[in-house]
Design an enzyme around this catalytic site. Structure first.
Site, PDB file in Angstrom:
ATOM      1  N   ASN A 117     -63.748-108.834   4.288  1.00  0.00           N
ATOM      2  CA  ASN A 117     -63.758-108.663   5.738  1.00  0.00           C
ATOM      3  C   ASN A 117     -64.867-109.464   6.396  1.00  0.00           C
ATOM      4  O   ASN A 117     -64.751-109.871   7.543  1.00  0.00           O
ATOM      5  CB  ASN A 117     -63.946-107.179   6.087  1.00  0.00           C
ATOM      6  N   ARG A 175     -61.395-104.157  14.358  1.00  0.00           N
ATOM      7  CA  ARG A 175     -60.927-105.271  13.518  1.00  0.00           C
ATOM      8  C   ARG A 175     -61.625-106.604  13.814  1.00  0.00           C
ATOM      9  O   ARG A 175     -61.743-107.437  12.915  1.00  0.00           O
ATOM     10  CB  ARG A 175     -59.415-105.458  13.687  1.00  0.00           C
ATOM     11  N   ASP A 184     -68.118-111.308  10.813  1.00  0.00           N
ATOM     12  CA  ASP A 184     -66.726-110.900  10.660  1.00  0.00           C
ATOM     13  C   ASP A 184     -65.773-112.087  10.543  1.00  0.00           C
ATOM     14  O   ASP A 184     -65.623-112.891  11.470  1.00  0.00           O
ATOM     15  CB  ASP A 184     -66.338-110.045  11.874  1.00  0.00           C
ATOM     16  N   ARG A 212     -59.654-103.472  -5.557  1.00  0.00           N
ATOM     17  CA  ARG A 212     -60.027-102.493  -4.544  1.00  0.00           C
ATOM     18  C   ARG A 212     -60.457-103.377  -3.371  1.00  0.00           C
ATOM     19  O   ARG A 212     -61.403-104.172  -3.500  1.00  0.00           O
ATOM     20  CB  ARG A 212     -61.185-101.643  -5.047  1.00  0.00           C
ATOM     21  N   ASP A 214     -62.136-103.949   0.012  1.00  0.00           N
ATOM     22  CA  ASP A 214     -63.153-103.296   0.829  1.00  0.00           C
ATOM     23  C   ASP A 214     -62.835-103.382   2.321  1.00  0.00           C
ATOM     24  O   ASP A 214     -62.333-104.404   2.803  1.00  0.00           O
ATOM     25  CB  ASP A 214     -64.487-104.015   0.554  1.00  0.00           C
ATOM     26  N   HIS A 218     -60.941-102.650   8.887  1.00  0.00           N
ATOM     27  CA  HIS A 218     -61.526-103.669   9.746  1.00  0.00           C
ATOM     28  C   HIS A 218     -60.780-104.991   9.693  1.00  0.00           C
ATOM     29  O   HIS A 218     -61.259-106.008  10.193  1.00  0.00           O
ATOM     30  CB  HIS A 218     -63.009-103.839   9.386  1.00  0.00           C
ATOM     31  N   GLU A 250     -59.325 -99.829   0.836  1.00  0.00           N
ATOM     32  CA  GLU A 250     -60.239 -98.837   1.378  1.00  0.00           C
ATOM     33  C   GLU A 250     -60.013 -98.678   2.875  1.00  0.00           C
ATOM     34  O   GLU A 250     -60.317 -99.585   3.659  1.00  0.00           O
ATOM     35  CB  GLU A 250     -61.702 -99.223   1.130  1.00  0.00           C
ATOM     36  N   ARG A 354     -59.111 -91.766  -9.512  1.00  0.00           N
ATOM     37  CA  ARG A 354     -60.270 -92.604  -9.832  1.00  0.00           C
ATOM     38  C   ARG A 354     -61.483 -91.705 -10.056  1.00  0.00           C
ATOM     39  O   ARG A 354     -61.749 -90.807  -9.264  1.00  0.00           O
ATOM     40  CB  ARG A 354     -60.572 -93.567  -8.680  1.00  0.00           C
TER      41      ARG A 354
HETATM   42  C1  QV4 Z   1     -78.160-102.482  10.334  1.00  0.00           C
HETATM   43  C2  QV4 Z   1     -77.787-101.618  11.547  1.00  0.00           C
HETATM   44  C3  QV4 Z   1     -76.753-102.346  12.404  1.00  0.00           C
HETATM   45  C4  QV4 Z   1     -77.295-103.715  12.779  1.00  0.00           C
HETATM   46  C5  QV4 Z   1     -77.603-104.483  11.480  1.00  0.00           C
HETATM   47  C6  QV4 Z   1     -78.060-105.911  11.735  1.00  0.00           C
HETATM   48  O1  QV4 Z   1     -77.245-100.369  11.095  1.00  0.00           O
HETATM   49  O2  QV4 Z   1     -76.436-101.598  13.565  1.00  0.00           O
HETATM   50  O3  QV4 Z   1     -76.314-104.399  13.508  1.00  0.00           O
HETATM   51  O4  QV4 Z   1     -78.582-103.760  10.723  1.00  0.00           O
HETATM   52  O5  QV4 Z   1     -79.413-105.979  11.995  1.00  0.00           O
HETATM   53  C7  QV4 Z   1     -76.340-102.371   5.357  1.00  0.00           C
HETATM   54  C8  QV4 Z   1     -77.295-101.368   5.961  1.00  0.00           C
HETATM   55  C9  QV4 Z   1     -77.076-101.271   7.469  1.00  0.00           C
HETATM   56  C10 QV4 Z   1     -77.293-102.657   8.082  1.00  0.00           C
HETATM   57  C11 QV4 Z   1     -76.287-103.590   7.416  1.00  0.00           C
HETATM   58  C12 QV4 Z   1     -76.445-105.003   7.903  1.00  0.00           C
HETATM   59  O6  QV4 Z   1     -77.104-100.093   5.365  1.00  0.00           O
HETATM   60  O7  QV4 Z   1     -78.007-100.356   8.021  1.00  0.00           O
HETATM   61  O8  QV4 Z   1     -77.014-102.574   9.480  1.00  0.00           O
HETATM   62  O9  QV4 Z   1     -76.475-103.598   5.985  1.00  0.00           O
HETATM   63  O10 QV4 Z   1     -77.703-105.477   7.577  1.00  0.00           O
HETATM   64  C13 QV4 Z   1     -72.275-100.860   2.376  1.00  0.00           C
HETATM   65  C14 QV4 Z   1     -73.238 -99.809   2.903  1.00  0.00           C
HETATM   66  C15 QV4 Z   1     -73.766-100.192   4.268  1.00  0.00           C
HETATM   67  C16 QV4 Z   1     -74.390-101.585   4.198  1.00  0.00           C
HETATM   68  C17 QV4 Z   1     -73.256-102.540   3.811  1.00  0.00           C
HETATM   69  C18 QV4 Z   1     -73.669-103.994   3.757  1.00  0.00           C
HETATM   70  O11 QV4 Z   1     -72.568 -98.570   3.000  1.00  0.00           O
HETATM   71  O12 QV4 Z   1     -74.772 -99.263   4.644  1.00  0.00           O
HETATM   72  O13 QV4 Z   1     -74.967-101.944   5.428  1.00  0.00           O
HETATM   73  O14 QV4 Z   1     -72.803-102.163   2.493  1.00  0.00           O
HETATM   74  O15 QV4 Z   1     -74.726-104.185   2.897  1.00  0.00           O
HETATM   75  C19 QV4 Z   1     -67.190 -97.555   7.461  1.00  0.00           C
HETATM   76  C20 QV4 Z   1     -66.159 -98.575   7.038  1.00  0.00           C
HETATM   77  C21 QV4 Z   1     -65.968 -98.630   5.536  1.00  0.00           C
HETATM   78  C22 QV4 Z   1     -67.304 -98.713   4.798  1.00  0.00           C
HETATM   79  C23 QV4 Z   1     -68.167 -97.552   5.247  1.00  0.00           C
HETATM   80  C24 QV4 Z   1     -69.536 -97.560   4.598  1.00  0.00           C
HETATM   81  O16 QV4 Z   1     -64.938 -98.333   7.668  1.00  0.00           O
HETATM   82  O17 QV4 Z   1     -65.187 -99.755   5.242  1.00  0.00           O
HETATM   83  O18 QV4 Z   1     -68.364 -97.596   6.662  1.00  0.00           O
HETATM   84  N1  QV4 Z   1     -67.139 -98.771   3.347  1.00  0.00           N
HETATM   85  C25 QV4 Z   1     -67.144-100.053   2.628  1.00  0.00           C
HETATM   86  C26 QV4 Z   1     -67.925 -99.983   1.335  1.00  0.00           C
HETATM   87  C27 QV4 Z   1     -69.391 -99.857   1.646  1.00  0.00           C
HETATM   88  C28 QV4 Z   1     -69.881-101.098   2.349  1.00  0.00           C
HETATM   89  C29 QV4 Z   1     -68.896-101.689   3.269  1.00  0.00           C
HETATM   90  C30 QV4 Z   1     -67.634-101.185   3.418  1.00  0.00           C
HETATM   91  C31 QV4 Z   1     -69.242-102.957   3.892  1.00  0.00           C
HETATM   92  O19 QV4 Z   1     -67.446 -98.958   0.527  1.00  0.00           O
HETATM   93  O20 QV4 Z   1     -70.156 -99.629   0.481  1.00  0.00           O
HETATM   94  O21 QV4 Z   1     -71.066-100.791   3.095  1.00  0.00           O
HETATM   95  O22 QV4 Z   1     -68.838-103.974   2.975  1.00  0.00           O
HETATM   96  O23 QV4 Z   1     -66.660 -96.252   7.399  1.00  0.00           O
HETATM   97 CA    CA Z   2     -62.890-107.632  10.750  1.00  0.00          CA
END
Ligand code: QV4
Ligand code: CA
Length: 516
Positions: A117, A175, A184, A212, A214, A218, A250, A354
Site C-alpha cells: 500500500n 484509500r 501512499d 498475506r 497488508d 487502504h 488484511e 492462523r
Molecule cells: C506517526 C504518527 C502519524 C504521523 C507520522 C509521520 O502517528 O500521525 O503522520 O508519525 O510523522 C509507525 C508508528 C506511527 C508513525 C508511523 C510513521 O507506529 O506512530 O506515525 O510509523 O512513521 C505497523 C504499526 C504502525 C507503524 C507502521 C509503519 O502498527 O504503528 O507506524 O507499521 O511502521 C489500521 C490499518 C491496518 C494496520 C493497522 C495497524 O487499517 O492496515 O492500522 N495493520 C497493518 C499491519 C501493521 C502495520 C501496517 C498495516 C502498516 O498489520 O503492523 O503498521 O503497514 O487499522
Molecule cells: Ca492507499
C-alpha cells in the site's frame, strides 16, 4: 444461575469408523513466525512444523525496509518498505530462498507478508538507512531501487489538509491518503501495478505459496484485482501445474465503517477481526457472554462466511494494542484463557486458522496502553535478530514464546487436521460456560470455563475404545501408552468427562489419532 449451569446434561448421536485420512492428512493451520530469522524457519519446518502437521508459515515482510533507530529497531520498521530487494532483519535473499525451498521440500508452505500500500513514512528522511543499504529520499518520494518517484504516489488524489487519513468514514481518504504518514502508492498507475506484481512474482517464482496482503482496506479492490490478475502460477517444482497463490487480505472490519471486508472477499480470503475480539470476550465472560452462546458461532454472530475467513485469536498488532480488536483480545500473556481460545478455534470448523508465535517484550502498561508496544524481536546490541534456540524440553529460549510449540496448541493443530471436513455434531452445553462438541466421528472436545466441576456423560460420536486426552498429555510414540487422562468411549458412543474448574487446562480433547 451458576448452579443451573452446573447441572448435568446429555447429548445423543451415533457413529462408527476407523482412523484413516479421508481426504488427505494435509495440514490445515498457518503459523505466523513473527520476526523469525529465515535460517530458523527452515529448521523449524524440517524439525517441527512438518512432523506436527502444520500447513504453512506466514513470514514477516521480506522486502527491504527503513532502519528506524528512534525508537531502537521497532518491529514496525518492517512495514515501511524502501525497495523490493530481499534483505531484511530476517536474513539475506539467499537465506530466504534456501528457507522457502527447504520448507517446500517437507511440505510446509510459505506465505509472505507483502506491504504494497505504501513505502516508508514521509518523515523517514534521506540516505541509506535501509536494510539493504539502498538510497531513498522520503521527502522527495524517491526510491530509485524500485524505481518509484513522486508521480507514483497518491498525493494529488488525497484531499485532507495533513495528507493523512483523518476520517475512516470517508472511503476516498482511507484509500488515497497516507496511513499514519506512510507514502501512499498510486495503484491505478501501470508502473506501480507492474512493480508490485513483479515483486510478488519474484516470491512466487522462488516458491512461496501465497500472500498475506497488508493494509488492504487502504487499497481499491479493483486495483488489487488487477495486481492479483498478473500473478504467476505457483512454482511447479513443488506445486501442481496451474496452482494459484493463496491470498489473504488484511482488512480490519469490526463494523461501523463504510469499507467492508466483503468488498475484498471475491478476490481472496479476508482476515476476520471480529473472531478474536468476540471469542476473547466470551472466554473472559464479559458482559454476560458465555461459552454456551458459541453454539451458533459463525455467520449468525456477524462473522463473514466461513469459506472466506482467515481467523486467529490474536495477531502481531492487536497482541500489543496496535490495529484493532480492543481489550478483549487474548494473548500468550494470559496463557490459560489463551489456550482455551486457541483450542476452541482449532476444534471448530469455521475459517482458515492462523496461530500466532510471538516473542516476549518488556510490557509496560500505563492506563491500559503499552509503553513498549514498539519493541522488536530478541536482538543483539547492533540490532541484528537473535536466533531462536530450542530447549531440551521443546520450548524456545531467549525470549521467543513459541506458542505453536505449547503441547496443547500443537496437539490441537493435529486435531484440526484429523477432523478436517467433518461437520460439527453432538453439541452439548450446560447453559453456562461448559460446552462440548464433536467433529463427525473424528474428534471431540469438552471445555469447562465455569467455576464449578464439569461432570457429564456425553455423546461423543466417536467409535468405542480408549482414547488419550491430547491436552493433559498425549499418546506415547508406541501408541499404547498415554501421558494424560484416558477417556473411554462406550459402544453407545458415550464417555464420561470430569474437569475441575481449578485444573491447569480446563479442557479435554480426543481424536481419531489419539485412540489407544
Ligand atoms: C506517526 C504518527 C502519524 C504521523 C507520522 C509521520 O502517528 O500521525 O503522520 O508519525 O510523522 C509507525 C508508528 C506511527 C508513525 C508511523 C510513521 O507506529 O506512530 O506515525 O510509523 O512513521 C505497523 C504499526 C504502525 C507503524 C507502521 C509503519 O502498527 O504503528 O507506524 O507499521 O511502521 C489500521 C490499518 C491496518 C494496520 C493497522 C495497524 O487499517 O492496515 O492500522 N495493520 C497493518 C499491519 C501493521 C502495520 C501496517 C498495516 C502498516 O498489520 O503492523 O503498521 O503497514 O487499522
Ligand atoms: Ca492507499
Amino acid at each position: 444461575m451458576k448452579a443451573r449451569w452446573c447441572l448435568l446434561a446429555l447429548g445423543l448421536g451415533l457413529g462408527v469408523s476407523h482412523y484413516h485420512c479421508r481426504t488427505r492428512c494435509g495440514g490445515t493451520s498457518i503459523v505466523h513466525l513473527f520476526e523469525w530469522p529465515w535460517r530458523d524457519i527452515a529448521e523449524e519446518c524440517e524439525n517441527y512444523l512438518a512432523p506436527n502437521g502444520f500447513a504453512a508459515v506466514q513470514i514477516s515482510p521480506p522486502s527491504e525496509n527503513v532502519v528506524v533507530t528512534q525508537p531502537w529497531r521497532p518491529w514496525w520498521e518492517r512495514y515501511q518498505p524502501i525497495s523490493y530487494k530481499l534483505c531484511s532483519r530476517s536474513g539475506t535473499e539467499q537465506e530466504l530462498r534456501d528457507m522457502i525451498s527447504r520448507c517446500n521440500k517437507v511440505g510446509v508452505k510459505i506465505y509472505a507478508d507483502v506491504v504494497i500500500n505504501h513505502m516508508c513514512s514521509a518523515s523517514a528522511g534521506e540516505g541509506r538507512r535501509s536494510t539493504c543499504g539502498s538510497y531513498f529520499n522520503a521527502r522527495e518520494e524517491e526510491f530509485p531501487s524500485v524505481p518509484y518517484s513522486a508521480s507514483h504516489f497518491n498525493d494529488d488524489k488525497c484531499t485532507t489538509a495533513s495528507g493523512n487519513i483523518e476520517n475512516y468514514q470517508d472511503i476516498y481518504q482511507v484509500r488515497d491518503c497516507r496511513l499514519v504518514g506512510l507514502l501512499d502508492l498510486a495503484h491505478r498507475k501501470e508502473h506501480v501495478r507492474e512493480r508490485v506484481a513483479g515483486y510478488m512474482n519474484t516470491l512466487v517464482d522462488m516458491g512461496v505459496a501465497g500472500f498475506r496482503v497488508d493494509a488492504c482496506k487502504h487499497m481499491w479492490p479493483e486495483d488489487l484485482k488487477a495486481i492479483y490478475g498478473r500473478l504467476h502460477n505457483l512454482n511447479t517444482e513443488w506445486f501442481p501445474e496451474g496452482s494459484k497463490p493463496f491470498v489473504y487480505q488484511e482488512v480490519i472490519d469490526l463494523g461501523g465503517e463504510p469499507i467492508k471486508a466483503s468488498e475484498y472477499s471475491r478476490l481472496g480470503h479476508v482476515t476476520e477481526f471480529k473472531y478474536g475480539a468476540k471469542l476473547g470476550s466470551v472466554i473472559r465472560r464479559w458482559n454476560g457472554d458465555k461459552l454456551a452462546d458459541l453454539k451458533t458461532w459463525g455467520e449468525s454472530w456477524g462473522l463473514m462466511p466461513s469459506d472466506q475467513a482467515l481467523v486467529f485469536v490474536d495477531n502481531h498488532d492487536n497482541q500489543r494494542g496496535h490495529g484493532a480488536g480492543g481489550a478483549s483480545i487474548l494473548t500468550f500473556w494470559e496463557p490459560r484463557m489463551y489456550k482455551m481460545a486457541v483450542a476452541f478455534m482449532l476444534a471448530h470448523p469455521y475459517g482458515v486458522t492462523r496461530l500466532m508465535s510471538s516473542y516476549r517484550w518488556d510490557r509496560s502498561l500505563v492506563e491500559g496502553r503499552d509503553q513498549n508496544d514498539w519493541m522488536g524481536p530478541p536482538s543483539y546490541p547492533d540490532g541484528s535478530t537473535k536466533p531462536v534456540p530450542i530447549n531440551p524440553d521443546g520450548s524456545c529460549g531467549e525470549g521467543w514464546v513459541c506458542e505453536h510449540r505449547w503441547h496443547q496448541i500443537r496437539n490441537m493443530v493435529m486435531f484440526r487436521n484429523v477432523a478436517h471436513g467433518q461437520p460439527l455434531l453432538n453439541w452439548w452445553d450446560n447453559g453456562g460456560n461448559q460446552i462440548a462438541f464433536g467433529r463427525g466421528d473424528r474428534g471431540f472436545i469438552v471445555i469447562n470455563n465455569d467455576d464449578c466441576t464439569l461432570d457429564a456423560l456425553l455423546q461423543t460420536g466417536m467409535p468405542a475404545g480408549s482414547y488419550c486426552d491430547v491436552i493433559s498429555g498425549q499418546r506415547t510414540a508406541a501408541g499404547m501408552g498415554c501421558t494424560g487422562k484416558r477417556i473411554t468411549v462406550g459402544e453407545d458412543g458415550r464417555a464420561h468427562f470430569t474437569i475441575k474448574a481449578t485444573e491447569q487446562d480446563p479442557f479435554v480433547a480426543i481424536h481419531a489419532g489419539s485412540k489407544l
